[in-house]
Design a protein around this motif. Structure first.
Motif, PDB file in Angstrom:
ATOM      1  N   TYR B 159      47.281  30.489  -9.107  1.00 30.73           N
ATOM      2  CA  TYR B 159      46.106  29.797  -9.649  1.00 30.73           C
ATOM      3  C   TYR B 159      44.910  30.724  -9.777  1.00 30.73           C
ATOM      4  CZ  TYR B 159      48.587  25.458  -8.580  1.00 30.73           C
ATOM      5  OH  TYR B 159      49.507  24.457  -8.529  1.00 30.73           O
ATOM      6  N   THR B 200      47.483  27.891 -14.169  1.00 30.93           N
ATOM      7  CA  THR B 200      46.445  26.869 -14.149  1.00 30.93           C
ATOM      8  C   THR B 200      45.141  27.478 -13.642  1.00 30.93           C
ATOM      9  OG1 THR B 200      48.198  25.346 -13.483  1.00 30.93           O
ATOM     10  CG2 THR B 200      45.964  24.499 -13.391  1.00 30.93           C
ATOM     11  N   TYR B 202      41.066  26.384 -12.514  1.00 27.54           N
ATOM     12  CA  TYR B 202      40.097  25.330 -12.222  1.00 27.54           C
ATOM     13  C   TYR B 202      38.699  25.908 -12.105  1.00 27.54           C
ATOM     14  CZ  TYR B 202      44.012  22.269 -10.975  1.00 27.54           C
ATOM     15  OH  TYR B 202      45.152  21.512 -10.999  1.00 27.54           O
ATOM     16  N   SER B 252      38.727  20.971  -0.746  1.00 25.94           N
ATOM     17  CA  SER B 252      38.111  19.903  -1.527  1.00 25.94           C
ATOM     18  C   SER B 252      38.867  19.698  -2.843  1.00 25.94           C
ATOM     19  CB  SER B 252      36.652  20.256  -1.791  1.00 25.94           C
ATOM     20  OG  SER B 252      35.998  19.223  -2.464  1.00 25.94           O
ATOM     21  N   LEU B 253      39.243  20.785  -3.453  1.00 27.30           N
ATOM     22  CA  LEU B 253      39.998  20.738  -4.706  1.00 27.30           C
ATOM     23  C   LEU B 253      41.344  20.042  -4.506  1.00 27.30           C
ATOM     24  CD1 LEU B 253      39.532  21.882  -7.588  1.00 27.30           C
ATOM     25  CD2 LEU B 253      40.714  23.943  -6.879  1.00 27.30           C
ATOM     26  N   GLU B 254      41.908  20.222  -3.331  1.00 25.73           N
ATOM     27  CA  GLU B 254      43.181  19.559  -3.029  1.00 25.73           C
ATOM     28  C   GLU B 254      42.993  18.085  -2.697  1.00 25.73           C
ATOM     29  OE1 GLU B 254      45.257  21.692   0.036  1.00 25.73           O
ATOM     30  OE2 GLU B 254      45.389  23.532  -1.149  1.00 25.73           O
ATOM     31  N   GLY B 255      41.727  17.639  -2.606  1.00 22.39           N
ATOM     32  CA  GLY B 255      41.462  16.235  -2.297  1.00 22.39           C
ATOM     33  C   GLY B 255      41.310  15.969  -0.817  1.00 22.39           C
ATOM     34  N   LYS B 256      40.943  16.994  -0.070  1.00 21.60           N
ATOM     35  CA  LYS B 256      40.768  16.818   1.370  1.00 21.60           C
ATOM     36  C   LYS B 256      39.289  16.917   1.742  1.00 21.60           C
ATOM     37  CE  LYS B 256      45.203  19.049   2.236  1.00 21.60           C
ATOM     38  NZ  LYS B 256      45.751  20.416   2.348  1.00 21.60           N
ATOM     39  N   PHE B 272      45.085  27.680  -3.180  1.00 20.10           N
ATOM     40  CA  PHE B 272      45.238  26.303  -3.639  1.00 20.10           C
ATOM     41  C   PHE B 272      46.693  25.876  -3.534  1.00 20.10           C
ATOM     42  CE2 PHE B 272      45.457  23.204  -7.311  1.00 20.10           C
ATOM     43  CZ  PHE B 272      44.747  22.198  -6.677  1.00 20.10           C
ATOM     44  N   MET B 273      46.935  24.757  -2.876  1.00 19.65           N
ATOM     45  CA  MET B 273      48.288  24.209  -2.678  1.00 19.65           C
ATOM     46  C   MET B 273      49.213  25.239  -2.000  1.00 19.65           C
ATOM     47  SD  MET B 273      48.319  21.101  -3.835  1.00 19.65           S
ATOM     48  CE  MET B 273      47.273  20.031  -4.814  1.00 19.65           C
TER      49      MET B 273
END
Lengths: 143, 518
Positions: B159, B200, B202, B252-256, B272-273
């Protein structure tokens, strides 16, 4: 199925294919309902196969998300260093008087307009070079 | 006639929309362009290269007649503020319509991308390394080395993440670039993704920047066919300052929750991930197209001094007469930025302090203003460049209050993961309050008869509290997981060192009150 359940279901479906969809979902839920409460947290947790604690932990971490409704218009006032240097603190007493109970004043740290402060934001409208009269007007006009 | 008016958020905040509307009503063709960065002149109106600013709607008629001499600045490009700069990253500022792909191409856009695509990814990374480009987000880590680590990592899924979470007060270059020249950022990201093999990309930005988000999204839609098959997306934060720290940002990007991660593993290996990820600041990425264009790397490396290469978009803010964005090669002394370019304070009072590098940067005393703008020179002066925001304060500033605010800010924005930051910041506020209020008296618990080992004297004097604050700052500096807790001691200790008089005896009335109630 309640309309809230249905709407949240639609929001989840819209973001489901994304990597890390929780923040975009929370933004949309908050935009739709104005807050993210326990019911919304439960529905989102179910939709994303998380625990409610996971979702609540995220909601409560970020300053942007509210857990209770507040129908008052919100005026964000920047009180970070650059705006302090330009005298925002001296305006706060007038701002609070103008806001009363009708308008919610929220302190934010930096709107990125640091050379023309003090600054305020209402929705997506930005206001710069505010003095006491200017800020009072912004607060009085907030809907 | 063609009238050029910026639609940068700052210009909008100063009333650019109403001025643009007034010109349109008169039948003129209005082009909404990016901002030149001369913020004290916004809204700036430009007709045939000649500028007027700041313009209000009642001056529109005069400008149409070529009058309004009192606010006319003459040819914009010849203005001393612009003429003195070395613009690379902001070369298009003021000149193009931000989301016009035609304007972008006509001004040399996609040159770096076109050349990069004919090159071997390893050669691209070599050129970036040779240019000497260092991360512009604050840490100053060489960009090429970071890219190489990601490129060499074995995982096929990679990423590119752009850190556009510009939370520092006194900084706005990321916002201006995203709003003024979004394709340049997209081009830089496309080159990075191609060089390291990412699928990808972001852009993580702040919810406080709605205009930048809208412009980036529009630009990404328009550029999609050019950068295909790379997938690019803007993600919006939710008002947490700590998410500007790269590992918090990734969470935060991972939704945490935006909690920091301990390093290692480096994000370049497990980002990321859990996949190898390039995390670069907006300005770092935006410098890439120029470096990759023909001969760019060599030209870039020639600018600057020592190990600080290229140019830095310096953001002049706070109590300053001529605030704005000033891009120049490294090495310029602070005094020149504040007095010659900035014109001194807006209030006309003497400069008392300048904070460089955002809320976590040290306060610099006028005695140190000859310090050159360079990573190493600032480190030597126990300060940091950070994101190159400089915030000017006049002599009415209460530096004790600013030190207290630094601790208060850290307490409000701490992610809570590590103890020195989470608890240290709260204790820091308390200690500064006690110093300002004349020291500490024995509290009720110590006064209780069972506490016979408690100190028998009157508590601590302000001077003794300073020792405690110094200790606390050392603990935060060396014990925190990230820059938030680790750098908060810079503003606190620098304020204490240079302006001790702003700390002691500020609350004598409070002390008297304490004594009467004790």
């Amino acid at each position: 199925m309640s309309s809230k359940e249905q709407k949240i279901g639609e929001i989840i479906a819209e973001h489901h294919g994304r990597e890390g969809p929780l923040l975009p979902i929370l933004h949309d839920v908050q935009k739709e309902f104005g807050f993210v409460d326990a019911e919304a947290e439960t529905l989102i947790a179910k939709g994303l196969n998380l625990t409610r604690a996971d979702v609540h932990g995220v909601v409560s971490f970020y300053h942007d998300f509210h857990q209770q409704p507040d129908p008052r218009p919100e005026v964000q006032i920047c009180r970070a260093e650059a705006c302090k240097a330009r005298g925002v603190e001296a305006l706060m007493a007038d701002a609070e008087t103008a806001a009363g109970n009708r308008v919610k004043l929220k302190t934010v740290y930096c709107l990125g307009l640091c050379s023309v402060g003090p600054n305020a934001r209402v929705g997506d409208d930005l206001h710069a070079r505010l003095d006491a009269a200017g800020l009072t007007k912004v607060i009085e006009n907030a809907r | 006639m063609i009238v050029r008016i910026s639609d940068d958020a700052l210009a909008l905040a100063c009333g650019a929309d109403a001025v643009a509307e007034a010109f349109a009503k008169k039948g003129h063709e209005v082009h909404r362009v990016s901002s030149w960065g001369m913020h004290w002149l916004e809204p700036l109106v430009e007709v045939n290269g000649v500028g007027w600013g700041p313009v209000t709607t009642d001056r529109v008629d005069e400008i149409c007649d070529g009058k309004a001499d009192d606010i006319c600045i003459g040819p914009v490009e010849a203005h001393p503020f612009i003429a003195g700069q070395q613009r690379l990253t902001f070369a298009r500022a003021g000149k193009t319509r931000p989301t016009s792909i035609d304007d972008y191409e006509a001004t040399g856009g996609w040159e770096g991308w076109k050349r990069a695509r004919t090159m071997d990814p390893a050669d691209i990374i070599r050129e970036v390394t040779e240019s000497g480009l260092r991360g512009r987000g604050g840490a100053g880590f060489p960009a090429g080395i970071k890219w190489k680590t990601v490129a060499d990592a074995k995982n096929p899924r990679k990423y590119v993440v752009v850190n556009a979470d510009e939370g520092d007060s006194g900084t706005f270059a990321d916002r201006m670039l995203m709003e003024g020249d979004p394709f340049q950022l997209i081009e830089g990201m496309a080159i990075a993704a191609y060089a390291v093999g990412a699928q990808t990309a972001y852009i993580y930005t702040r919810s406080e920047y709605p205009h930048a988000i809208a412009k980036m999204e529009e630009a990404i839609r328009k550029a999609a066919p050019i950068i295909s098959p790379l997938h690019m997306e803007v993600r919006t934060g939710a008002g947490a300052y700590v998410c500007g720290e790269e590992t918090s940002l990734l969470n935060s990007l991972e939704g945490k929750r935006g909690e920091v991660r301990a390093k290692p593993p480096l994000p370049a290996l497990e980002g990321f991930m859990g996949c190898p990820t390039v995390v670069n600041n907006v300005l770092t990425m935006a410098a890439i197209p120029h470096i990759l264009a023909e001969g760019g790397a060599e030209e870039y490396a020639k600018l600057g001094i020592d190990r600080s290469k290229g140019t830095m978009p310096i953001q002049i803010a706070g109590n300053i007469k001529h605030g704005g964005l000033y891009e120049v090669a490294f090495g310029i002394p602070l005094s020149k930025l504040i007095y010659d370019i900035g014109g001194g304070t807006q209030s006309g009072r003497p400069v008392k302090a300048v904070q460089v590098g955002g809320p976590l940067g040290a306060y610099i005393h006028p005695d140190q203003f000859d310090i050159p703008f360079d990573y190493e020179a600032y480190a030597q002066a126990d300060a940091l460049i950070g994101h190159a925001g400089i915030t000017v304060f006049d002599d009415t500033a209460d530096m004790g209050a600013m030190a207290r605010f630094a601790m208060e800010f850290c307490a409000a924005e701490s992610c809570g993961k590590c103890t020195p930051c989470r608890i240290g910041a709260v204790r820091g506020v308390e200690i500064i309050d006690r110093i300002r209020h004349g020291g500490r008296k024995r509290d009720t618990i110590e006064l209780a008869p069972v506490m016979h080992n408690a100190p028998k004297d009157a508590g601590r004097l302000p001077e003794q509290e300073v020792g405690l604050l110094t200790d606390l700052c050392e603990t935060m500096k060396f014990g925190s997981l990230c820059a938030l807790g680790g750098f908060t001691p810079y503003p606190v200790m620098s304020a204490l060192k240079h302006w001790p008089e702003d700390f002691f005896g500020k609350g004598q009335e409070q002390k008297a009150l304490d004594e009467t109630t004790a």
